[in-house]
Design an enzyme around this catalytic site. Structure first.
Site, PDB file in Angstrom:
ATOM      1  N   ASP A  93     -23.333  22.268   9.085  1.00  0.00           N
ATOM      2  CA  ASP A  93     -24.032  21.159   9.729  1.00  0.00           C
ATOM      3  C   ASP A  93     -24.736  21.602  11.017  1.00  0.00           C
ATOM      4  O   ASP A  93     -24.637  22.746  11.449  1.00  0.00           O
ATOM      5  CB  ASP A  93     -23.061  20.002   9.999  1.00  0.00           C
ATOM      6  CG  ASP A  93     -23.660  18.655   9.645  1.00  0.00           C
ATOM      7  OD1 ASP A  93     -24.883  18.489   9.832  1.00  0.00           O
ATOM      8  OD2 ASP A  93     -22.919  17.766   9.193  1.00  0.00           O
ATOM      9  N   GLU A  98     -13.501  25.117  16.834  1.00  0.00           N
ATOM     10  CA  GLU A  98     -13.721  26.569  16.866  1.00  0.00           C
ATOM     11  C   GLU A  98     -12.600  27.252  16.083  1.00  0.00           C
ATOM     12  O   GLU A  98     -11.425  26.922  16.251  1.00  0.00           O
ATOM     13  CB  GLU A  98     -13.698  27.101  18.308  1.00  0.00           C
ATOM     14  CG  GLU A  98     -14.754  26.504  19.214  1.00  0.00           C
ATOM     15  CD  GLU A  98     -16.070  27.246  19.151  1.00  0.00           C
ATOM     16  OE1 GLU A  98     -16.083  28.360  18.598  1.00  0.00           O
ATOM     17  OE2 GLU A  98     -17.076  26.712  19.660  1.00  0.00           O
ATOM     18  N   GLY A 105     -16.976  35.604  14.562  1.00  0.00           N
ATOM     19  CA  GLY A 105     -17.272  36.806  13.798  1.00  0.00           C
ATOM     20  C   GLY A 105     -16.339  37.937  14.166  1.00  0.00           C
ATOM     21  O   GLY A 105     -15.831  37.990  15.290  1.00  0.00           O
TER      22      GLY A 105
END
Length: 258
Positions: free
Chosen positions: A128, A176, A153
């Site tokens: 989104d 997160e 990452g």
């Protein structure tokens, strides 16, 4: 490809520059097509293909900065961006950006978002608005990564598992997930959940405390737990229940958007 990449990593002089560049380019192309992945599931465990991560890092080492364009956007970088999708590609809403070497399934939907090199986004998943999928992160089928979510990452250390979001996961806005954590199949993270390796995950059903992994179909909300000496509270995630029909109804994917 793997043998050339491994040799170049262990001994920089073992292969010529052109040979390394070719192997790296072929690896990124294979990642982009979904033929290989940075991490793959073997039973219940996720296995990291370290040589693929090495290829990504070697790309940075053996590439120079250069001007790049994607529509009206202009870049100066070492990694190009993807574009020119046809009817067989994913739905991409501008200005969503996908770096070279990332795989996005034809059945995925990208709102204005960012997908980094080495990432994998599977069929039926929506990324989104203003969400980011970090380098090498693995996102499963039929997930909803809500607005403003950050998926971390992982390129270093080499053996580290990237962030894994398994099939059917719902992650609420502004959450997160980082540091190679795993969110197992069908789990639901409410709005504003922050998950790292040191985040306590308290199972309110059993009283157990876990780290680094959200169980399958768990419904998790942000909260706090008291310190041992009772002087303060620290941030934690609270597993309230196992996903049920009510939760399914609230997090159901809207097929008309896909």
């Amino acid at each position: 490809m793997q043998s050339i990449i491994e040799a170049a990593w262990e001994n920089p002089g073992a292969a010529g520059e052109s040979e390394i560049r070719r192997a790296v380019a072929e690896t990124l192309a294979a990642l982009e097509s979904g033929r290989i992945r940075v991490s793959e599931k073997n039973g219940a465990e996720w296995v990291v293909n370290e040589w693929v991560k090495k290829a990504i890092l070697l790309h940075f080492k053996h590439s120079s900065m250069q001007p790049m364009e994607a529509g009206v956007l202009h870049f100066f970088d070492k990694v190009d961006v993807q574009g020119g999708w046809k009817n067989s590609g994913p739905r991409v809403v501008p200005p969503a950006t996908v770096r070279a070497g990332a795989y996005v399934s034809p059945g995925a939907v990208l709102m204005p978002s960012y997908i980094n090199i080495g990432a994998y986004v599977d069929e039926g998943t929506m990324i989104d608005t203003w969400s980011t999928v970090g380098s090498c992160a693995q996102i499963g089928r039929n997930c909803h990564i809500s607005g403003g979510v950050g998926i971390g990452g992982v390129l270093e250390p080499m053996q580290a598992t990237p962030v894994i979001i398994e099939d059917g996961v719902f992650i609420g806005a502004r959450s997160e997930v980082a540091e190679g954590c795993i969110v197992r199949e069908g789990a639901v993270l409410a709005m504003g959940c922050y998950l790292g390796k040191s985040t306590k995950i308290h199972n309110a059903i059993t009283g157990e405390t876990m780290f680094g992994e959200i169980p399958p179909r768990a419904v998790v909300v942000p909260g706090a737990l008291p310190s041992r000496d009772g002087t303060h509270h620290t941030y934690a995630l609270i597993m309230k229940k196992i996903r049920d029909e009510k939760t399914d109804a609230r997090t159901a994917l809207n097929e008309i958007l896909r």
